[in-house]
Motif scaffolding. Structure first.
Motif, short mmCIF file in Angstrom:
data_model
loop_
_atom_site.label_atom_id
_atom_site.label_comp_id
_atom_site.label_asym_id
_atom_site.label_seq_id
_atom_site.Cartn_x
_atom_site.Cartn_y
_atom_site.Cartn_z
N TRP A 1 25.94 -2.01 11.71
CA TRP A 1 25.24 -0.97 12.48
C TRP A 1 26.24 -0.29 13.42
O TRP A 1 26.25 -0.55 14.62
CB TRP A 1 24.08 -1.58 13.27
N PRO A 2 27.09 0.60 12.90
CA PRO A 2 28.12 1.23 13.74
C PRO A 2 27.55 2.11 14.84
O PRO A 2 28.25 2.40 15.81
CB PRO A 2 28.94 2.05 12.74
N GLY A 3 26.29 2.51 14.71
CA GLY A 3 25.64 3.25 15.78
C GLY A 3 24.79 2.38 16.67
O GLY A 3 24.04 2.88 17.51
N GLY A 4 24.90 1.05 16.51
CA GLY A 4 24.07 0.12 17.26
C GLY A 4 22.80 -0.21 16.49
O GLY A 4 22.26 0.63 15.79
N LYS A 5 22.33 -1.46 16.60
CA LYS A 5 21.12 -1.88 15.89
C LYS A 5 19.91 -1.76 16.82
O LYS A 5 19.82 -2.47 17.83
CB LYS A 5 21.26 -3.32 15.40
N PRO A 6 18.98 -0.86 16.51
CA PRO A 6 17.84 -0.63 17.41
C PRO A 6 17.02 -1.90 17.66
O PRO A 6 16.74 -2.67 16.75
CB PRO A 6 17.00 0.40 16.64
N GLY A 7 16.69 -2.12 18.92
CA GLY A 7 15.82 -3.23 19.30
C GLY A 7 16.48 -4.59 19.27
O GLY A 7 15.82 -5.60 19.54
N ALA A 8 17.77 -4.66 18.96
CA ALA A 8 18.45 -5.95 18.85
C ALA A 8 19.12 -6.30 20.17
O ALA A 8 19.39 -5.44 21.02
CB ALA A 8 19.49 -5.91 17.73
N ASP A 9 19.39 -7.59 20.35
CA ASP A 9 20.18 -8.05 21.48
C ASP A 9 21.62 -7.57 21.24
O ASP A 9 22.28 -8.00 20.29
CB ASP A 9 20.13 -9.58 21.57
N ASP A 10 22.10 -6.66 22.10
CA ASP A 10 23.42 -6.09 21.86
C ASP A 10 24.51 -6.72 22.72
O ASP A 10 25.63 -6.20 22.80
CB ASP A 10 23.40 -4.58 22.07
N SER A 11 24.22 -7.84 23.37
CA SER A 11 25.21 -8.44 24.27
C SER A 11 26.45 -8.94 23.52
O SER A 11 27.52 -9.07 24.11
CB SER A 11 24.57 -9.60 25.05
N GLN A 12 26.28 -9.27 22.23
CA GLN A 12 27.41 -9.74 21.44
C GLN A 12 27.76 -8.75 20.31
O GLN A 12 28.42 -9.13 19.35
CB GLN A 12 27.10 -11.11 20.84
N ARG A 13 27.29 -7.53 20.43
CA ARG A 13 27.55 -6.53 19.39
C ARG A 13 28.53 -5.48 19.89
O ARG A 13 28.60 -5.21 21.10
CB ARG A 13 26.23 -5.86 18.96
N PRO A 14 29.29 -4.86 18.97
CA PRO A 14 30.27 -3.87 19.41
C PRO A 14 29.64 -2.63 20.03
O PRO A 14 30.20 -2.05 20.95
CB PRO A 14 31.02 -3.50 18.11
N GLU A 15 28.46 -2.22 19.50
CA GLU A 15 27.82 -1.00 19.99
C GLU A 15 26.47 -1.30 20.63
O GLU A 15 25.84 -2.31 20.36
CB GLU A 15 27.62 0.00 18.85
N ARG A 16 26.05 -0.38 21.49
CA ARG A 16 24.78 -0.51 22.21
C ARG A 16 23.59 -0.31 21.27
O ARG A 16 23.66 0.46 20.32
CB ARG A 16 24.71 0.57 23.30
N ALA A 17 22.52 -0.98 21.57
CA ALA A 17 21.31 -0.81 20.77
C ALA A 17 20.61 0.51 21.09
O ALA A 17 20.00 1.13 20.22
CB ALA A 17 20.35 -1.97 21.02
N GLU A 18 20.71 0.96 22.33
CA GLU A 18 19.99 2.17 22.75
C GLU A 18 20.97 3.25 23.20
O GLU A 18 22.03 2.94 23.75
CB GLU A 18 19.03 1.82 23.90
N PRO A 19 20.63 4.52 22.99
CA PRO A 19 19.42 4.97 22.30
C PRO A 19 19.48 4.63 20.82
O PRO A 19 20.56 4.57 20.22
CB PRO A 19 19.44 6.48 22.53
N ALA A 20 18.33 4.43 20.23
CA ALA A 20 18.27 4.01 18.83
C ALA A 20 18.85 5.08 17.91
O ALA A 20 19.48 4.77 16.90
CB ALA A 20 16.82 3.71 18.44
N ARG A 21 18.61 6.35 18.26
CA ARG A 21 19.18 7.45 17.47
C ARG A 21 20.24 8.13 18.33
O ARG A 21 19.93 8.81 19.30
CB ARG A 21 18.09 8.45 17.06
N LYS A 22 21.46 7.93 17.97
CA LYS A 22 22.57 8.46 18.77
C LYS A 22 23.08 9.77 18.19
O LYS A 22 23.00 10.03 16.99
CB LYS A 22 23.71 7.44 18.83
#
Length: 639
Positions: A336-357
């Motif tokens: 999810w290079p644009g962030g995974k919507p609704g997911a815990d993003d503390s350990q992810r490279p990209e932010r979850a929000e906004p869901a549509r970037k």
């Protein structure tokens, strides 16, 4: 104690090395040494005999010498110069000649007596070259040899044009150029086919007779060959290693060129380290590769036997270190290079929000987007983000002349097929064909030819972006002015380049910016385009709130890839996605098969991209991560 520590750090280095923060600082230091030498000899009523080099490397030194002459009274009236080399054959007034280079970059701006300037003669008949070379050596000997010789280094390890195979006692002579050397020079000549196959060069033995030798190198592009020259075994395969035999040589490097030396690349092998997270991550990955084990299988014995006992003692037990680094690397992997919507993003490279970037992919040339991050580009679109692409330059220098004729012929046929008058276009076609048939190497094309080349690349870029799913409204062609000033020599970045980029950024207000971080690009366009984006974002950051939430991701792929320890986001690609990326690259038909400026990599761009993406995935797999077909890698840039 400090001296002992330095000796320990540099124990792999077989000759003196001085490292400066950047090439400007290094160039100023070298120029100061030359100025001190000249002034010291002048005080004794003596002439100074300098051996001079050409190429990009010494330009900063020459610029500072010019400044010292104009602002601080440094005189060159009693300086005698001998240049290292010259292409053969070569007319002295040709744009590529070293006579032209030296006049433009030094001699025309100082008070040197041109009768005391010596540059190998590229206009001689071949049967006269040997006698000329003997006379070149005789003149040097009669003057007592060189007081100081400046050198650069080629990627073959050549000094002057002493290519692999040169003897350590060689004198001035005619040589055949290595294919890599000719490829490196191809941009100056408008293609490798126009680069001379021979050159006249001072020999290694001639260089050795200098009382001082300074070899300079800048940027990470030279790091690999510098390591061989400084730490490798003496070999005719790398002529610069012969300098290890001299007691009068010093290598002057910037941090990039020095980055491959052991004390900088793997410092734990030569000294105690301050183990911050970046160094720890790099070391553990290095150890995993060195012993051929996944990270979670590394043992205390592995650490102790490979210079990492200090890390094991300070931050061990080693299994805890292994788990920490394993988790850090695993957390870089995301689909999810644009962030995974609704997911815990503390350990992810990209932010979850906004869901549509809103995302904007900046592409220096019209194909860097799909070559370097085509899989991620397509995935961003597929996952519903508002994706824009900005082609920063027209890329019109990288189209073959025969493609221009082919497309204009098509336009003529099309006009006539629909009953329109094509006489004016036929006339223009005749003028284009005449120009192309008589064009000199690296001559700037006419405006009409440049336009057609730009149109070719523009239509290919549109086809590639459409294939990725980007609507036409989100495809932007900036045609930054700096690029439109010549075939190889471009203007410096201007205010208009930055303002155009600021205008586009204001319009899109992106949450993500993807920019080319492949600064090894031999054309130099990537670093210029990156600096334009950076300047635009930094200015906007002062006045516009949205910039605070705009993340910048750097991609590579066309020329090099990020080292595994540098990667902060790794986007895995399935076999099907690899094929989709390939198809997107194929839309750039003018760059297929053999591009105009291929660099030193003979592979087609799509092959390079697939190989590098596959290698990244293999590297992750070897570390113990999940096995993927390919991966595209990104590093976040904090501005």
């Amino acid at each position: 104690m400090a001296r002992l520590n330095l000796l320990e750090e540099t124990r792999y280095e077989k000759l003196p090395v001085s490292v400066y923060a950047d090439q400007k600082a290094a160039s100023l230091a070298v120029a100061a040494r030359i100025a001190a030498l000249i002034r010291g000899k002048q005080a004794l009523g003596q002439q100074t005999v300098l051996g001079l080099a050409t190429g990009v490397t010494p330009i900063g030194v020459y610029a500072e010498l010019i400044r010292l002459h104009k602002e601080e009274g440094l005189s060159f009236k009693d300086v005698i110069t001998f240049n290292l080399d010259e292409y053969y054959p070569m007319k002295p007034d040709a744009a590529q000649s070293y006579v032209t280079f030296m006049n433009e970059n030094l001699f025309d701006h100082i008070d040197i007596d041109k009768n005391l300037v010596h540059i190998p003669d590229g206009t001689l008949e071949q049967e006269d070259v040997a006698a000329f070379c003997l006379d070149y050596e005789r003149q040097l000997s009669e003057l007592g040899g060189l007081d100081l010789q400046l050198l650069g280094i080629g990627r073959t390890g050549h000094i002057g044009f002493n290519e692999p195979g040169s003897a350590p006692n060689s004198g001035t002579r005619l040589v055949t150029l290595d294919d890599l050397t000719r490829r490196d020079a191809s941009r100056d000549f408008g293609g490798k086919q126009n680069v001379p196959t021979k050159a006249i060069t001072m020999g290694v033995g001639t260089i050795f007779k200098a009382r001082e030798i300074i070899l300079m190198a800048w940027s990470a592009k030279k790091a690999s060959i510098i390591r061989k020259a400084v730490e490798g075994e003496i070999s005719g395969d790398v002529p610069a290693t012969f300098l290890q035999l001299s007691d009068h040589v010093e290598f002057v490097l910037d941090e990039g060129a020095a980055s491959g030396l052991t004390r900088f690349d793997t410092p734990w092998l030569v000294k105690d380290c301050v183990w911050d997270n970046n160094l720890k991550k790099k070391a553990v990955i290095w150890l995993s590769c060195a012993v051929g084990k996944p990270i979670l299988k590394l043992t205390e014995e592995d650490y102790n036997n490979h210079g990492m006992a200090q890390l094991a003692v300070e931050q061990g037990p080693v299994y805890d270190i292994n788990i920490d680094i394993f988790n850090q690397i695993q957390h870089t992997i995301t689909g999810w290079p644009g962030g995974k919507p609704g997911a815990d993003d503390s350990q992810r490279p990209e932010r979850a929000e906004p869901a549509r970037k809103r995302s904007i992919v900046f592409s220096p040339h019209p194909d860097d987007d799909v070559i370097s991050m085509g899989g991620t580009f397509i995935r961003l679109v597929d996952q519903g983000h508002d994706v824009h692409v900005a082609y920063q330059t027209s890329g019109n220098t990288a189209v073959w002349d025969d493609d221009v004729l082919r497309y204009v012929e098509f336009a003529i046929d099309f006009k006539e097929s629909v009953g329109e008058d094509a006489s004016e276009l036929k006339k223009l076609y005749g003028e284009m064909r005449h120009f192309i048939e008589n064009k000199l190497p690296n001559q700037i094309d006419t405006q009409e030819i440049r336009n057609v080349k730009g149109f070719i690349r523009k239509t290919e870029a549109i086809a590639g972006a459409r294939f990725a799913g980007v609507p036409d409204s989100n495809i932007h062609f900036q045609a930054l002015p700096f690029y439109e000033t010549g075939k190889t020599k471009k203007n410096a970045v201007g205010e208009e380049d930055i303002l155009l980029t600021m205008e586009l950024l204001r319009k899109v207000k992106p949450h993500q910016v993807f920019a080319a971080g492949d600064f090894a690009d031999p054309n130099g366009t990537h670093i210029v385009c990156f600096n334009v984006i950076l300047a635009a974002l930094q200015r906007l950051k002062e006045t516009e709130d949205w910039v605070q939430d705009c993340w910048m991701w750097l991609y590579r792929g066309a020329w090099h890839e990020f080292a595994t320890h540098e990667i902060e986001m790794a986007v895995p690609l399935s076999p099907a996605e690899v094929l989709r990326k390939r198809d997107a690259i194929f839309k750039h038909q003018s760059q297929k098969d053999r591009p105009v400026f291929p660099g030193d990599d003979a592979r087609e761009f799509w092959v390079r991209a697939e190989d590098r993406n596959r290698e990244t995935a293999v590297n992750y797999d070897k570390l113990g991560m999940a096995e993927y077909a390919a991966m595209e890698a990104f590093v976040r840039y904090h501005y």
